[in-house]
Scaffold this motif. Structure first.
Motif, PDB file in Angstrom:
ATOM      1  N   ASN A  50       0.791  -1.232   0.000  1.00  0.00           N
ATOM      2  CA  ASN A  50       0.000   0.000   0.000  1.00  0.00           C
ATOM      3  C   ASN A  50       0.819   1.275   0.000  1.00  0.00           C
ATOM      4  O   ASN A  50       0.321   2.317  -0.379  1.00  0.00           O
ATOM      5  CB  ASN A  50      -0.917   0.042   1.231  1.00  0.00           C
ATOM      6  N   GLN A  51       2.037   1.222   0.529  1.00  0.00           N
ATOM      7  CA  GLN A  51       2.933   2.367   0.676  1.00  0.00           C
ATOM      8  C   GLN A  51       2.271   3.554   1.389  1.00  0.00           C
ATOM      9  O   GLN A  51       2.362   4.689   0.937  1.00  0.00           O
ATOM     10  CB  GLN A  51       3.479   2.814  -0.681  1.00  0.00           C
ATOM     11  N   PRO A  52       1.614   3.302   2.531  1.00  0.00           N
ATOM     12  CA  PRO A  52       1.096   4.439   3.291  1.00  0.00           C
ATOM     13  C   PRO A  52       2.254   5.210   3.903  1.00  0.00           C
ATOM     14  O   PRO A  52       3.347   4.693   4.042  1.00  0.00           O
ATOM     15  CB  PRO A  52       0.242   3.779   4.377  1.00  0.00           C
ATOM     16  N   GLU A  53       2.001   6.450   4.268  1.00  0.00           N
ATOM     17  CA  GLU A  53       3.076   7.270   4.807  1.00  0.00           C
ATOM     18  C   GLU A  53       3.528   6.811   6.179  1.00  0.00           C
ATOM     19  O   GLU A  53       4.698   6.788   6.481  1.00  0.00           O
ATOM     20  CB  GLU A  53       2.640   8.729   4.872  1.00  0.00           C
ATOM     21  N   ILE A  54       2.599   6.473   7.054  1.00  0.00           N
ATOM     22  CA  ILE A  54       2.964   6.115   8.416  1.00  0.00           C
ATOM     23  C   ILE A  54       2.618   4.654   8.681  1.00  0.00           C
ATOM     24  O   ILE A  54       1.513   4.213   8.400  1.00  0.00           O
ATOM     25  CB  ILE A  54       2.238   7.023   9.434  1.00  0.00           C
ATOM     26  N   ILE A  55       3.592   3.952   9.229  1.00  0.00           N
ATOM     27  CA  ILE A  55       3.392   2.568   9.625  1.00  0.00           C
ATOM     28  C   ILE A  55       3.290   2.574  11.154  1.00  0.00           C
ATOM     29  O   ILE A  55       4.279   2.836  11.831  1.00  0.00           O
ATOM     30  CB  ILE A  55       4.590   1.682   9.197  1.00  0.00           C
ATOM     31  N   PRO A  56       2.137   2.311  11.730  1.00  0.00           N
ATOM     32  CA  PRO A  56       1.989   2.438  13.172  1.00  0.00           C
ATOM     33  C   PRO A  56       2.521   1.250  13.976  1.00  0.00           C
ATOM     34  O   PRO A  56       2.549   1.314  15.194  1.00  0.00           O
ATOM     35  CB  PRO A  56       0.468   2.573  13.346  1.00  0.00           C
ATOM     36  N   ASP A  57       2.952   0.173  13.338  1.00  0.00           N
ATOM     37  CA  ASP A  57       3.298  -1.046  14.073  1.00  0.00           C
ATOM     38  C   ASP A  57       4.447  -0.847  15.058  1.00  0.00           C
ATOM     39  O   ASP A  57       4.379  -1.309  16.192  1.00  0.00           O
ATOM     40  CB  ASP A  57       3.625  -2.177  13.105  1.00  0.00           C
ATOM     41  N   LEU A  58       5.517  -0.175  14.662  1.00  0.00           N
ATOM     42  CA  LEU A  58       6.634   0.068  15.573  1.00  0.00           C
ATOM     43  C   LEU A  58       6.182   0.971  16.712  1.00  0.00           C
ATOM     44  O   LEU A  58       6.474   0.710  17.878  1.00  0.00           O
ATOM     45  CB  LEU A  58       7.819   0.696  14.838  1.00  0.00           C
ATOM     46  N   ASN A  59       5.452   2.009  16.394  1.00  0.00           N
ATOM     47  CA  ASN A  59       4.939   2.917  17.413  1.00  0.00           C
ATOM     48  C   ASN A  59       4.065   2.159  18.414  1.00  0.00           C
ATOM     49  O   ASN A  59       4.166   2.362  19.617  1.00  0.00           O
ATOM     50  CB  ASN A  59       4.141   4.041  16.762  1.00  0.00           C
ATOM     51  N   ARG A  60       3.223   1.275  17.917  1.00  0.00           N
ATOM     52  CA  ARG A  60       2.340   0.495  18.784  1.00  0.00           C
ATOM     53  C   ARG A  60       3.151  -0.403  19.719  1.00  0.00           C
ATOM     54  O   ARG A  60       2.860  -0.496  20.904  1.00  0.00           O
ATOM     55  CB  ARG A  60       1.394  -0.348  17.921  1.00  0.00           C
ATOM     56  N   MET A  61       4.187  -1.053  19.191  1.00  0.00           N
ATOM     57  CA  MET A  61       5.037  -1.908  20.038  1.00  0.00           C
ATOM     58  C   MET A  61       5.722  -1.085  21.119  1.00  0.00           C
ATOM     59  O   MET A  61       5.769  -1.483  22.280  1.00  0.00           O
ATOM     60  CB  MET A  61       6.107  -2.620  19.198  1.00  0.00           C
ATOM     61  N   LEU A  62       6.290   0.047  20.745  1.00  0.00           N
ATOM     62  CA  LEU A  62       6.975   0.913  21.716  1.00  0.00           C
ATOM     63  C   LEU A  62       6.000   1.422  22.767  1.00  0.00           C
ATOM     64  O   LEU A  62       6.301   1.451  23.953  1.00  0.00           O
ATOM     65  CB  LEU A  62       7.647   2.087  21.010  1.00  0.00           C
ATOM     66  N   TYR A  63       4.824   1.810  22.330  1.00  0.00           N
ATOM     67  CA  TYR A  63       3.815   2.309  23.252  1.00  0.00           C
ATOM     68  C   TYR A  63       3.424   1.224  24.254  1.00  0.00           C
ATOM     69  O   TYR A  63       3.381   1.465  25.459  1.00  0.00           O
ATOM     70  CB  TYR A  63       2.584   2.793  22.473  1.00  0.00           C
ATOM     71  N   ASP A  64       3.149   0.032  23.755  1.00  0.00           N
ATOM     72  CA  ASP A  64       2.744  -1.074  24.635  1.00  0.00           C
ATOM     73  C   ASP A  64       3.836  -1.441  25.634  1.00  0.00           C
ATOM     74  O   ASP A  64       3.563  -1.755  26.776  1.00  0.00           O
ATOM     75  CB  ASP A  64       2.367  -2.316  23.812  1.00  0.00           C
ATOM     76  N   ALA A  65       5.088  -1.378  25.207  1.00  0.00           N
ATOM     77  CA  ALA A  65       6.188  -1.815  26.061  1.00  0.00           C
ATOM     78  C   ALA A  65       6.691  -0.748  27.011  1.00  0.00           C
ATOM     79  O   ALA A  65       7.060  -1.053  28.140  1.00  0.00           O
ATOM     80  CB  ALA A  65       7.344  -2.304  25.185  1.00  0.00           C
ATOM     81  N   TYR A  66       6.726   0.509  26.599  1.00  0.00           N
ATOM     82  CA  TYR A  66       7.430   1.512  27.379  1.00  0.00           C
ATOM     83  C   TYR A  66       6.581   2.686  27.872  1.00  0.00           C
ATOM     84  O   TYR A  66       7.004   3.394  28.770  1.00  0.00           O
ATOM     85  CB  TYR A  66       8.613   2.065  26.573  1.00  0.00           C
ATOM     86  N   ILE A  67       5.458   2.912  27.291  1.00  0.00           N
ATOM     87  CA  ILE A  67       4.713   4.107  27.667  1.00  0.00           C
ATOM     88  C   ILE A  67       3.553   3.778  28.601  1.00  0.00           C
ATOM     89  O   ILE A  67       3.206   4.545  29.446  1.00  0.00           O
ATOM     90  CB  ILE A  67       4.240   4.872  26.406  1.00  0.00           C
ATOM     91  N   ARG A  68       2.993   2.634  28.475  1.00  0.00           N
ATOM     92  CA  ARG A  68       1.849   2.261  29.326  1.00  0.00           C
ATOM     93  C   ARG A  68       2.248   2.129  30.745  1.00  0.00           C
ATOM     94  O   ARG A  68       3.193   1.794  31.234  1.00  0.00           O
ATOM     95  CB  ARG A  68       1.268   0.955  28.844  1.00  0.00           C
TER      96      ARG A  68
END
Length: 142
Positions: free
Chosen positions: A124-142
């Motif tokens: 699809n070549q979307p501009e933003i891939i949220p998967d890395l952000n989601r992993m970081l959020y789940d692991a370090y921000i919650r």
């Protein structure tokens, strides 16, 4: 003459992979970098970040049918130019850490997430891939 054509074709494929990786990396880091200040100073995030990008690289290598020796070289150059300002020593350290990621369940999960994200991005070549952000959020921000 045939050897020259093979080498030229090989360089074209390498350049294409570097370009894809650069765009994928930028798209993947856009949201994560805005959410976590100094993301690359947080060494606890390294397994997740580099496992993710190792998975993406692994997918591209399979997608382009690159042999393992060329894949190793491509990944080292990618690490060096993208994450270490061409510091060969730091790139070698990152490469060694990345090799170890494949030996743990968490590392393999990070790689799997990167593979799937890269596959989706190529489709699809979307501009933003949220998967890395989601992993970081789940692991370090919650």
């Amino acid at each position: 003459m045939v050897l020259f054509k093979i080498r030229k074709q090989k360089h074209i494929i390498e350049d294409e992979i570097y370009a894809l990786l650069e765009h994928f990396t930028d798209a993947s880091l856009k949201m994560s970098m805005s959410r976590i200040n100094d993301l690359f100073k947080c060494t606890n995030c390294y397994p997740m970040i580099f496992g993710y990008f190792l998975g993406a690289m692994d997918y591209l290598i399979a997608y382009k049918n690159i042999d393992s020796l060329d894949a190793k070289k491509l990944f080292k150059v990618y690490l060096s130019t993208t994450f270490t300002d061409e510091d060969i020593g730091k790139a070698s350290d990152l490469y060694e850490m990345c090799k170890d990621l494949n030996t743990s369940e968490k590392g393999r999960n990070y790689m799997f997430t990167g593979r799937i994200a890269c596959k989706k991005w190529l489709e699809n070549q979307p501009e933003i891939i949220p998967d890395l952000n989601r992993m970081l959020y789940d692991a370090y921000i919650r």
